[in-house]
Write a protein that holds these residues in place. Structure first.
Motif, PDB file in Angstrom:
ATOM      1  N   ARG A  83     150.677  73.391 -21.788  1.00  4.94           N
ATOM      2  CA  ARG A  83     150.558  73.864 -20.301  1.00  4.94           C
ATOM      3  C   ARG A  83     149.870  73.177 -19.345  1.00  4.94           C
ATOM      4  NH1 ARG A  83     149.593  81.011 -20.258  1.00  4.94           N
ATOM      5  NH2 ARG A  83     151.997  81.408 -21.167  1.00  4.94           N
ATOM      6  N   GLY A  84     150.386  72.821 -18.721  1.00  3.96           N
ATOM      7  CA  GLY A  84     149.742  72.039 -17.526  1.00  3.96           C
ATOM      8  C   GLY A  84     150.202  70.052 -17.645  1.00  3.96           C
ATOM      9  N   LYS A  85     150.783  70.238 -19.136  1.00  2.38           N
ATOM     10  CA  LYS A  85     150.892  68.831 -19.164  1.00  2.38           C
ATOM     11  C   LYS A  85     152.301  68.330 -18.344  1.00  2.38           C
ATOM     12  CE  LYS A  85     147.440  68.465 -22.319  1.00  2.38           C
ATOM     13  NZ  LYS A  85     146.468  69.503 -21.472  1.00  2.38           N
ATOM     14  N   SER A  86     151.885  66.946 -17.838  1.00  2.00           N
ATOM     15  CA  SER A  86     153.515  66.032 -17.276  1.00  2.00           C
ATOM     16  C   SER A  86     153.906  66.079 -18.891  1.00  2.00           C
ATOM     17  CB  SER A  86     152.750  65.018 -16.911  1.00  2.00           C
ATOM     18  OG  SER A  86     152.264  64.134 -18.069  1.00  2.00           O
ATOM     19  N   VAL A  87     155.199  65.314 -18.698  1.00  2.00           N
ATOM     20  CA  VAL A  87     156.219  65.394 -19.422  1.00  2.00           C
ATOM     21  C   VAL A  87     156.092  64.042 -20.210  1.00  2.00           C
ATOM     22  CG1 VAL A  87     158.835  64.985 -19.553  1.00  2.00           C
ATOM     23  CG2 VAL A  87     158.309  66.606 -18.541  1.00  2.00           C
ATOM     24  N   LEU A  91     155.543  64.551 -24.763  1.00  2.00           N
ATOM     25  CA  LEU A  91     156.242  63.495 -25.345  1.00  2.00           C
ATOM     26  C   LEU A  91     154.989  62.106 -26.396  1.00  2.00           C
ATOM     27  CD1 LEU A  91     159.337  62.111 -22.940  1.00  2.00           C
ATOM     28  CD2 LEU A  91     159.100  63.842 -25.610  1.00  2.00           C
ATOM     29  N   GLU A  92     154.122  62.263 -25.397  1.00  2.32           N
ATOM     30  CA  GLU A  92     153.060  61.024 -26.605  1.00  2.32           C
ATOM     31  C   GLU A  92     152.431  62.382 -26.925  1.00  2.32           C
ATOM     32  OE1 GLU A  92     149.818  59.709 -23.623  1.00  2.32           O
ATOM     33  OE2 GLU A  92     151.418  58.236 -21.964  1.00  2.32           O
ATOM     34  N   MET A  93     151.917  63.766 -27.266  1.00  2.66           N
ATOM     35  CA  MET A  93     152.417  64.903 -28.280  1.00  2.66           C
ATOM     36  C   MET A  93     152.458  64.879 -29.340  1.00  2.66           C
ATOM     37  SD  MET A  93     150.461  67.334 -25.346  1.00  2.66           S
ATOM     38  CE  MET A  93     149.753  68.905 -26.918  1.00  2.66           C
ATOM     39  N   VAL A  94     153.617  64.211 -28.782  1.00  2.00           N
ATOM     40  CA  VAL A  94     154.866  64.645 -30.184  1.00  2.00           C
ATOM     41  C   VAL A  94     154.691  63.537 -30.769  1.00  2.00           C
ATOM     42  CG1 VAL A  94     157.540  64.155 -30.585  1.00  2.00           C
ATOM     43  CG2 VAL A  94     156.731  65.807 -28.583  1.00  2.00           C
ATOM     44  N   GLN A  95     154.674  62.765 -30.491  1.00  2.00           N
ATOM     45  CA  GLN A  95     154.165  61.142 -31.306  1.00  2.00           C
ATOM     46  C   GLN A  95     152.945  61.105 -32.251  1.00  2.00           C
ATOM     47  OE1 GLN A  95     156.407  58.789 -31.562  1.00  2.00           O
ATOM     48  NE2 GLN A  95     155.244  57.977 -33.676  1.00  2.00           N
ATOM     49  N   ARG A  96     151.662  61.540 -31.301  1.00  2.00           N
ATOM     50  CA  ARG A  96     150.383  61.991 -32.179  1.00  2.00           C
ATOM     51  C   ARG A  96     150.095  62.750 -32.887  1.00  2.00           C
ATOM     52  NH1 ARG A  96     145.358  60.538 -30.532  1.00  2.00           N
ATOM     53  NH2 ARG A  96     145.773  59.960 -28.290  1.00  2.00           N
ATOM     54  N   THR A 136     161.616  69.996 -31.538  1.00  6.20           N
ATOM     55  CA  THR A 136     162.576  70.067 -30.704  1.00  6.20           C
ATOM     56  C   THR A 136     162.063  70.224 -29.651  1.00  6.20           C
ATOM     57  OG1 THR A 136     162.865  72.394 -32.535  1.00  6.20           O
ATOM     58  CG2 THR A 136     163.394  73.505 -30.852  1.00  6.20           C
ATOM     59  N   LEU A 137     160.798  69.847 -29.114  1.00 11.59           N
ATOM     60  CA  LEU A 137     160.545  70.165 -28.075  1.00 11.59           C
ATOM     61  C   LEU A 137     160.757  68.745 -27.539  1.00 11.59           C
ATOM     62  CD1 LEU A 137     158.271  69.926 -25.847  1.00 11.59           C
ATOM     63  CD2 LEU A 137     156.663  69.314 -27.184  1.00 11.59           C
ATOM     64  N   LYS A 138     160.446  67.370 -28.789  1.00 12.78           N
ATOM     65  CA  LYS A 138     161.015  65.732 -27.776  1.00 12.78           C
ATOM     66  C   LYS A 138     162.674  66.369 -27.257  1.00 12.78           C
ATOM     67  CE  LYS A 138     161.661  61.615 -28.899  1.00 12.78           C
ATOM     68  NZ  LYS A 138     162.007  60.684 -30.101  1.00 12.78           N
ATOM     69  N   ALA A 139     163.239  66.833 -28.475  1.00 15.74           N
ATOM     70  CA  ALA A 139     164.760  67.293 -28.185  1.00 15.74           C
ATOM     71  C   ALA A 139     165.025  67.771 -25.968  1.00 15.74           C
ATOM     72  CB  ALA A 139     165.582  67.616 -29.478  1.00 15.74           C
ATOM     73  N   ALA A 140     164.169  68.711 -26.182  1.00 15.12           N
ATOM     74  CA  ALA A 140     164.235  69.515 -24.665  1.00 15.12           C
ATOM     75  C   ALA A 140     163.601  69.092 -24.091  1.00 15.12           C
ATOM     76  CB  ALA A 140     163.283  70.881 -25.062  1.00 15.12           C
ATOM     77  N   LEU A 141     162.840  68.106 -24.325  1.00 11.92           N
ATOM     78  CA  LEU A 141     162.547  67.144 -22.826  1.00 11.92           C
ATOM     79  C   LEU A 141     163.298  66.028 -22.863  1.00 11.92           C
ATOM     80  CD1 LEU A 141     158.405  67.117 -24.018  1.00 11.92           C
ATOM     81  CD2 LEU A 141     159.196  68.674 -21.874  1.00 11.92           C
ATOM     82  N   GLU A 142     163.908  65.932 -23.397  1.00 10.61           N
ATOM     83  CA  GLU A 142     164.926  64.413 -23.494  1.00 10.61           C
ATOM     84  C   GLU A 142     166.430  65.205 -22.804  1.00 10.61           C
ATOM     85  OE1 GLU A 142     164.831  62.276 -27.269  1.00 10.61           O
ATOM     86  OE2 GLU A 142     162.662  61.379 -26.700  1.00 10.61           O
ATOM     87  N   SER A 143     166.768  66.226 -22.574  1.00 16.36           N
ATOM     88  CA  SER A 143     167.768  66.806 -22.596  1.00 16.36           C
ATOM     89  C   SER A 143     167.965  67.074 -20.729  1.00 16.36           C
ATOM     90  CB  SER A 143     168.616  67.966 -23.155  1.00 16.36           C
ATOM     91  OG  SER A 143     167.657  68.985 -22.317  1.00 16.36           O
ATOM     92  N   ALA A 144     168.650  66.357 -20.409  1.00 15.56           N
ATOM     93  CA  ALA A 144     168.605  66.571 -18.764  1.00 15.56           C
ATOM     94  C   ALA A 144     168.514  68.363 -17.968  1.00 15.56           C
ATOM     95  CB  ALA A 144     170.038  66.405 -18.528  1.00 15.56           C
TER      96      ALA A 144
END
Length: 160
Positions: A83-87, A91-96, A136-144
Motif C-alpha cells: 500500500r502506497g508503494k510506487s510500481v 518491483l524492487e521489493m520483489v527482488q529484495r 505473481t506480483l511481478k507478473a501483475a505489475l509487468e502486464s499492461a
C-alpha cells in the motif's frame, strides 16, 4: 533474544497471518490481476491490485487462494506492505524478497515485518511457497492491464 526464541516468534507471526489474514479478498477496483500456482505443492493465489489514477502507485492489494501457511502468510504480509508503494518500489521489493530467500538481503526498518519470512530460507523446499505471491506480483505489475493476465504464473522453474 536467542535464536530459538526468534524462530518461535517468526513461526508465530506466520501462523497469525495464515489464520487471520488482513488482506484477503479482492480490491474494490481491479487494475491488475494475476493468478499464480506452485505445481510442486498445489499452492494457488489470485492477486488483485488497485492503482492510483496515474497508474504508477499501488493504493490497495488483496489476495485470494489456497495453500500452506507460508504461502498465505507471505501473500498477506506482501499485500500489507504494498500500500502506497510506487510500481518501481514494488518491483524492487520483489527482488529484495527473492534475495532474502537466498540469504543475501533483508528489508529495511520501515518494512521489517517482511523479514519474518527470512526463516523460510533455511528450508529450500519451502522457498517456492514463500516466493509464489512475489512472482505473481511481478507478473501483475509487468502486464499492461487486467485482460492480459488471464493465465497462471508458475514458479516451478525457480531455483530452490
Amino acid at each position: 533474544m536467542t535464536l530459538g526464541n526468534l524462530r518461535d516468534l517468526y513461526q508465530q507471526v506466520i501462523l497469525e497471518h495464515y489464520k487471520k489474514p488482513k488482506h484477503k479478498g479482492k480490491t474494490a477496483v481491479v487494475h491488475r490481476q494475476q493468478r499464480g500456482h506452485n505445481p510442486s505443492c498445489g499452492d494457488t493465489i489470485e492477486l488483485t491490485l488497485q492503482l492510483n489514477e496515474a497508474g504508477d502507485r499501488i493504493e490497495d492489494a488483496k489476495f485470494e487462494g489456497e495453500g500452506c501457511a507460508i504461502a498465505m502468510a507471505s501473500a498477506d504480509l506482501m499485500a500489507g506492505a504494498l500500500r502506497g508503494k510506487s510500481v518501481d518500489e514494488a518491483l524492487e521489493m520483489v527482488q529484495r524478497f527473492q534475495n532474502m530467500m537466498k540469504g543475501e538481503a533483508e528489508f529495511p526498518k520501515e518494512q521489517r515485518k517482511l523479514n519474518v519470512m527470512q526463516g523460510v530460507s533455511q528450508f529450500p523446499v519451502r522457498i517456492k511457497c514463500a516466493n509464489l505471491t512475489w512472482h505473481t506480483l511481478k507478473a501483475a505489475l509487468e502486464s499492461a492491464n487486467v485482460e492480459t493476465a488471464n493465465g497462471f504464473v508458475s514458479n516451478e522453474k525457480e531455483d530452490a
